[in-house]
Scaffold this active site. Structure first.
Site, PDB file in Angstrom:
ATOM      1  N   GLU A  14       0.847  -1.202   0.000  1.00 50.97           N
ATOM      2  CA  GLU A  14       0.000   0.000   0.000  1.00 50.97           C
ATOM      3  C   GLU A  14       0.881   1.251   0.000  1.00 50.97           C
ATOM      4  O   GLU A  14       0.625   2.220  -0.712  1.00 50.97           O
ATOM      5  CB  GLU A  14      -0.896   0.004   1.239  1.00 50.97           C
ATOM      6  CG  GLU A  14      -1.863  -1.155   1.293  1.00 50.97           C
ATOM      7  CD  GLU A  14      -2.453  -1.368   2.687  1.00 50.97           C
ATOM      8  OE1 GLU A  14      -3.503  -2.013   2.771  1.00 50.97           O
ATOM      9  OE2 GLU A  14      -1.865  -0.916   3.706  1.00 50.97           O
ATOM     10  N   ASP A 220      -9.890  -8.661  -1.579  1.00 49.06           N
ATOM     11  CA  ASP A 220     -10.468 -10.000  -1.398  1.00 49.06           C
ATOM     12  C   ASP A 220     -11.900  -9.806  -0.917  1.00 49.06           C
ATOM     13  O   ASP A 220     -12.319  -8.681  -0.677  1.00 49.06           O
ATOM     14  CB  ASP A 220      -9.643 -10.807  -0.384  1.00 49.06           C
ATOM     15  CG  ASP A 220      -9.562 -10.102   0.960  1.00 49.06           C
ATOM     16  OD1 ASP A 220      -8.588  -9.385   1.193  1.00 49.06           O
ATOM     17  OD2 ASP A 220     -10.505 -10.226   1.775  1.00 49.06           O
TER      18      ASP A 220
HETATM   19  N1  SAH Z   1      -2.086 -12.261   4.681  1.00 45.93           N
HETATM   20  C1  SAH Z   1      -2.043 -12.232   6.122  1.00 45.93           C
HETATM   21  C2  SAH Z   1      -2.407 -10.933   6.725  1.00 45.93           C
HETATM   22  C3  SAH Z   1      -3.149  -9.966   5.908  1.00 45.93           C
HETATM   23  S1  SAH Z   1      -3.743  -8.731   6.913  1.00 45.93           S
HETATM   24  C4  SAH Z   1      -2.939 -13.331   6.652  1.00 45.93           C
HETATM   25  O1  SAH Z   1      -3.370 -14.177   5.896  1.00 45.93           O
HETATM   26  O2  SAH Z   1      -3.172 -13.369   7.855  1.00 45.93           O
HETATM   27  C5  SAH Z   1      -4.695  -7.834   5.888  1.00 45.93           C
HETATM   28  C6  SAH Z   1      -4.365  -6.388   5.752  1.00 45.93           C
HETATM   29  O3  SAH Z   1      -5.163  -5.880   4.710  1.00 45.93           O
HETATM   30  C7  SAH Z   1      -4.743  -5.555   6.972  1.00 45.93           C
HETATM   31  O4  SAH Z   1      -3.920  -4.413   7.047  1.00 45.93           O
HETATM   32  C8  SAH Z   1      -6.213  -5.195   6.700  1.00 45.93           C
HETATM   33  O5  SAH Z   1      -6.514  -3.854   7.010  1.00 45.93           O
HETATM   34  C9  SAH Z   1      -6.431  -5.450   5.216  1.00 45.93           C
HETATM   35  N2  SAH Z   1      -7.367  -6.528   4.845  1.00 45.93           N
HETATM   36  C10 SAH Z   1      -7.497  -6.983   3.587  1.00 45.93           C
HETATM   37  N3  SAH Z   1      -8.391  -7.985   3.536  1.00 45.93           N
HETATM   38  C11 SAH Z   1      -8.850  -8.179   4.785  1.00 45.93           C
HETATM   39  C12 SAH Z   1      -9.762  -9.114   5.362  1.00 45.93           C
HETATM   40  N4  SAH Z   1     -10.365 -10.050   4.628  1.00 45.93           N
HETATM   41  N5  SAH Z   1      -9.981  -9.041   6.697  1.00 45.93           N
HETATM   42  C13 SAH Z   1      -9.359  -8.110   7.450  1.00 45.93           C
HETATM   43  N6  SAH Z   1      -8.475  -7.224   6.959  1.00 45.93           N
HETATM   44  C14 SAH Z   1      -8.207  -7.239   5.630  1.00 45.93           C
END
Ligand code: SAH
Length: 264
Positions: A14, A220
């Protein structure tokens, strides 16, 4: 001259779109973060990659206002879509942000509270922080006719013009990667998207009396595939959120100047 606007994102993908605005003045390091000065359309900025989650964001937001003198805050980044009407690449401009994970676990489920308020009978039940109606109107007219960049053709998604939407965004310290959670959150709140930072930034901005905006593009759809889609789409869709920053900067500067104490 207007006070600078603090521009926060969570992730390198970002933040990378802001590198163009950054000027050559030295980076200020504070509590492990790098604060950079920038200028966009003659508006001074302080730009930070804060990392994920509510606490990181709250600390950075506080520093931006208290230490770097920012008169307004913008969060720009990606989010998971909740509304069945939205697709990956679409943008959501928050008109309200709600911390969806703040509340009490009780025998028959979860009761959401407004952050920082004692949950006693009679407290307000409208959750979260909302933009003033005049700011929402100005944002809508400013963005009328604005077209987000289309996603690059090599991505595994239908080629279409992404849309700009206005509505509620949920914030919580949870990556939502579940069809059940996505449907429940949408059913309970009608929110268009879910992310992990915006509600914390808004809470700090409201406490310290500066305007805020949360701008998100969907990486997503917060469902069973969200961990895969997030990896495929984040880098490309984040450019849309950064494009929105350029459009709405004058709106937050005007609101910030309104709240600034009259000069002697
Ligand atoms: N890919 C890692 C973490 C991604 S965190 C995992 O699988 O755990 C996601 C980041 O993008 C955060 O900064 C949040 O603000 C945003 N984000 C994007 N999609 C999201 C989702 N489905 N739920 C929560 N945050 C989301």
């Amino acid at each position: 001259m207007s006070r600078p606007v603090g521009l926060i994102s969570a992730l390198p993908a970002e933040f990378s779109y802001f590198e163009d605005f950054v000027d050559s003045s030295p980076v200020v390091r504070e509590a492990g973060w790098e604060f950079r000065n920038g200028v966009l359309e003659d508006i001074p900025l302080v730009i930070v990659e804060a990392g994920m989650g509510k606490v990181q964001t709250a600390v950075v937001a506080t520093l931006l206002i208290q230490q770097f003198g920012c008169g307004g805050l913008i969060f720009s980044g990606v989010a998971g879509g909740l509304s069945p009407d939205l697709a990956i690449g679409d943008a959501v401009v928050a008109t309200r942000v709600i911390q969806h994970d703040y509340g009490a676990l009780v025998a028959d489920g979860f009761v959401r509270y407004h952050p920082g308020v004692l949950p006693v009978p009679g407290i307000p039940t409208d959750h979260g922080y909302a933009l003033d109606a005049d700011v929402v109107d100005t944002l809508k007219s400013t963005l009328h006719g604005f077209r987000l960049p289309r996603l690059p053709g090599h991505l595994p998604i239908e080629d279409r013009q992404p849309t700009v939407n206005f509505g509620t965004i949920l914030t919580g310290d949870q990556f939502v990667n579940s069809e059940e959670a996505r449907n429940r959150l949408f059913g309970e709140t009608g929110a268009l998207a879910v992310e992990m930072e915006g509600g914390a930034m808004a809470q700090v901005a409201e406490r310290l009396g500066v305007p805020w905006l949360v701008l998100r593009t969907l990486s997503d759809l917060a469902g069973v595939d969200s961990h895969i889609d997030f990896n495929v789409f984040t880098s490309a869709v984040a450019s849309g959120a950064a494009a929105l920053v350029r459009e709405v900067l004058p709106v937050i500067v005007a609101k910030s100047d309104e709240g600034e104490p009259a000069k002697q």
